[in-house]
Design a protein around this motif. Sequence first.
Motif, short mmCIF file in Angstrom:
data_model
loop_
_atom_site.label_atom_id
_atom_site.label_comp_id
_atom_site.label_asym_id
_atom_site.label_seq_id
_atom_site.Cartn_x
_atom_site.Cartn_y
_atom_site.Cartn_z
N MET A 165 -30.66 85.03 21.44
CA MET A 165 -31.85 85.20 21.21
C MET A 165 -32.36 86.70 21.07
N ILE A 166 -33.20 87.23 20.16
CA ILE A 166 -33.56 88.38 20.17
C ILE A 166 -34.32 88.69 21.18
N LYS A 167 -34.18 89.52 22.25
CA LYS A 167 -34.53 89.72 23.56
C LYS A 167 -35.66 90.50 23.82
N SER A 168 -36.11 91.43 22.64
CA SER A 168 -36.94 92.19 23.06
C SER A 168 -38.20 91.84 22.02
N GLU A 169 -39.44 92.15 22.71
CA GLU A 169 -40.71 92.01 21.88
C GLU A 169 -40.99 92.74 21.00
N LYS A 170 -41.37 92.31 19.82
CA LYS A 170 -41.57 93.10 18.49
C LYS A 170 -43.01 92.74 17.84
N THR A 171 -43.74 93.58 17.32
CA THR A 171 -44.99 93.29 16.61
C THR A 171 -44.57 93.66 15.19
N SER A 172 -44.54 92.75 14.32
CA SER A 172 -44.24 93.16 13.12
C SER A 172 -45.22 93.65 12.07
N SER A 173 -46.42 93.35 12.25
CA SER A 173 -47.46 94.26 11.29
C SER A 173 -47.39 95.48 11.33
N PRO A 174 -47.70 96.28 12.59
CA PRO A 174 -47.81 97.86 12.56
C PRO A 174 -46.50 98.15 12.11
N ARG A 175 -45.27 97.69 12.30
CA ARG A 175 -44.03 98.17 11.78
C ARG A 175 -43.88 98.24 10.33
N LEU A 176 -44.57 97.26 9.81
CA LEU A 176 -44.36 97.27 8.30
C LEU A 176 -45.47 97.85 7.60
N GLN A 177 -46.56 98.36 8.23
CA GLN A 177 -47.38 99.34 7.65
C GLN A 177 -46.69 100.76 7.08
N SER A 178 -45.81 101.18 7.96
CA SER A 178 -45.24 102.38 7.56
C SER A 178 -43.54 102.34 7.68
N ILE A 179 -43.43 101.62 6.52
CA ILE A 179 -41.91 101.41 6.47
C ILE A 179 -41.19 102.68 5.97
N ALA A 180 -40.22 103.12 6.81
CA ALA A 180 -39.54 104.24 6.57
C ALA A 180 -37.85 103.97 6.07
N ASP A 181 -37.48 102.70 6.17
CA ASP A 181 -36.11 102.07 5.91
C ASP A 181 -36.06 101.90 4.48
N GLN A 209 -34.20 100.01 2.62
CA GLN A 209 -34.02 98.46 2.36
C GLN A 209 -35.38 97.76 2.33
N LEU A 210 -36.05 98.14 3.48
CA LEU A 210 -37.47 97.42 3.71
C LEU A 210 -38.38 97.83 2.68
N LYS A 211 -38.02 99.06 2.12
CA LYS A 211 -39.05 99.56 1.24
C LYS A 211 -38.77 98.70 -0.03
N PHE A 212 -37.35 98.49 -0.53
CA PHE A 212 -37.10 97.75 -2.00
C PHE A 212 -37.65 96.50 -1.69
N GLY A 213 -37.40 95.66 -0.42
CA GLY A 213 -37.85 94.46 -0.39
C GLY A 213 -39.28 94.15 0.08
N LYS A 214 -39.91 95.19 0.08
CA LYS A 214 -41.46 95.10 0.49
C LYS A 214 -41.54 94.47 1.87
N GLY A 215 -40.77 94.77 2.72
CA GLY A 215 -40.65 94.12 4.05
C GLY A 215 -39.48 93.57 4.47
N PHE A 252 -35.27 86.08 8.60
CA PHE A 252 -36.51 86.32 9.00
C PHE A 252 -37.19 86.87 7.80
N TYR A 253 -38.26 86.33 7.14
CA TYR A 253 -39.02 86.57 6.01
C TYR A 253 -40.30 86.70 6.54
N CYS A 254 -41.16 87.69 5.79
CA CYS A 254 -42.51 87.97 6.47
C CYS A 254 -43.44 87.93 5.15
#
Length: 127
Positions: A1-17, A19-25, A65-67
Amino acid sequence: MIKSEKTSSPRLQSIADEQLKFGKGYDHNWVLDRQGKDLELVASLYEPTSGRFMEVLTTEPGLQFYCGNFLDGTNIGKGGTAYQHRTGVGLETQHFPDSPNHPDFPTTELKPGEKYTQTTAYRFSAK
């Protein structure tokens, strides 16, 4: 199980990675830290405004995981709602991409006479 809590929306607004830029998330396969072969809780989602809570249990070794990276408003859903960029999420249990080419990955080979069995359950509740 992914054991840490994450909020995806704010992380996606400022994508620095890159791979995340190429895939748009996110569209990534997570390797699950499973303890055996039985059904295990591997992920959960919580939406605080409505209180909706979803749990994913599986016997599979991976979780995709797809968003909603490529939703663009052209798909219309219930009540005439247009599905916009990143307004959806998918949690798909599966083996790892490219498993046949990696002998150290859990096998996806099914030989004649063998039976493939896996279980995935989605539990829904409210908090």
